[in-house]
Enzyme design. Structure first.
Site, short mmCIF file in Angstrom:
data_model
loop_
_atom_site.label_atom_id
_atom_site.label_comp_id
_atom_site.label_asym_id
_atom_site.label_seq_id
_atom_site.Cartn_x
_atom_site.Cartn_y
_atom_site.Cartn_z
N MET A 105 2.25 -6.35 2.13
CA MET A 105 0.85 -6.52 2.49
C MET A 105 0.06 -5.31 2.00
SD MET A 105 1.29 -7.84 6.43
CE MET A 105 2.57 -6.65 6.79
N ILE A 162 7.63 -3.31 8.83
CA ILE A 162 7.93 -2.03 8.21
C ILE A 162 6.63 -1.31 7.88
CG2 ILE A 162 9.06 -0.87 6.26
CD1 ILE A 162 10.86 -3.35 6.02
N GLY A 192 -1.46 -1.40 5.77
CA GLY A 192 -0.72 -1.60 4.53
C GLY A 192 0.76 -1.47 4.79
N SER A 193 1.55 -2.51 4.56
CA SER A 193 2.90 -2.49 5.06
C SER A 193 3.72 -3.64 4.49
CB SER A 193 2.86 -2.57 6.59
OG SER A 193 1.87 -3.50 7.00
N ARG A 194 4.78 -4.02 5.21
CA ARG A 194 5.72 -5.02 4.69
C ARG A 194 6.43 -5.71 5.87
NH1 ARG A 194 10.55 -3.43 0.41
NH2 ARG A 194 12.14 -4.88 1.14
#
Length: 235
Positions: A105, A162, A192-194
């Site tokens: 993301m 994450i 902002g990540s995953r």
């Protein structure tokens, strides 16, 4: 057009904001006002940042397919990895590699996370770590993360939030033993990540690297159907 109709149209056009973001939007707005008092061009920059913050915390409704066996994406973003990978040990999913679908993301994506399947949350495990670029494969092992294991009718699904390079806060709204519906909101990550999805052994992902997903809507696997042999090419 009647006033009530206009008001209804405006409400329909506006994207809901998640309550988690209200305090951040307020801070950005206050800073924008201060910047206007200092120098007008700075104020407009602050205004743009406030609008971005509001968009970051948008919380749109989604239409989730609910056929038995479907696994939907837990995040908006782009698929950055489809592979066999060993799940984080804290999830208790074993030491053998499982099918993994990772969705990255960026700061412009919706960051509200949704359950990939209907089921019971049997485990939640938070692990402190680094803040590497979430697009890197080693981010799954090294970065701060929060993992959920959802017990579904077709096996256990691991979902790992994450943190990324600029993310500094993982939020989880559910507790162990809670029951989730497919596509139901369970958390978010700032900024902002995953999200990694660990599927049961033998499952075949139905998405490819580079494909964009929509949380709660994009089907990433079908646990009730045989593998269809599909493959993916980048065009």
């Amino acid at each position: 057009m009647a006033l009530d109709d206009i008001s209804a149209s405006i409400r329909k056009a506006m994207v809901p904001i998640h309550p988690e973001g209200r305090k951040f939007i307020a801070v950005f707005a206050i800073i924008a006002v201060i910047l206007f008092l200092i120098w007008q061009p700075l104020g407009w920059i602050g205004t743009a940042a406030t609008i971005w913050c509001a968009l970051f915390f948008r919380n749109p409704d989604r239409v989730t397919p609910t056929r038995d066996g479907l696994v939907v994406s837990g995040a908006d973003g782009v698929v950055c990895d489809v592979s066999q990978a060993t799940p984080p040990p804290e999830l208790g999913l074993g030491v053998s590699p499982l099918p993994r679908v990772a969705v990255f993301m960026n700061v412009f994506d919706v960051h509200v996370n949704r359950s990939p399947v209907a089921g019971r949350v049997v485990k939640i495990a938070y692990t402190a770590g680094k803040f590497l670029n979430a697009d890197l494969d080693k981010a799954s092992a090294d970065n701060e993360r929060n993992g959920l294991v959802v017990e579904s009718a077709h096996g256990r699904i691991g979902v790992v939030q994450i943190a990324g390079l600029v993310a500094r806060r993982i939020v989880c709204f559910v507790r162990e033993q809670d029951t989730l519906g497919a596509g139901e909101r369970f958390g978010l990550i700032r900024f902002g990540s995953r999200v990694d999805h660990y599927l049961p052994a033998g499952a075949t992902p139905l998405v490819g690297v580079g494909q964009r997903t929509v949380a709660g809507e994009t089907v990433i696997a079908d646990l009730a159907a045989p593998a269809d042999g599909r493959s993916f090419t980048r065009g």
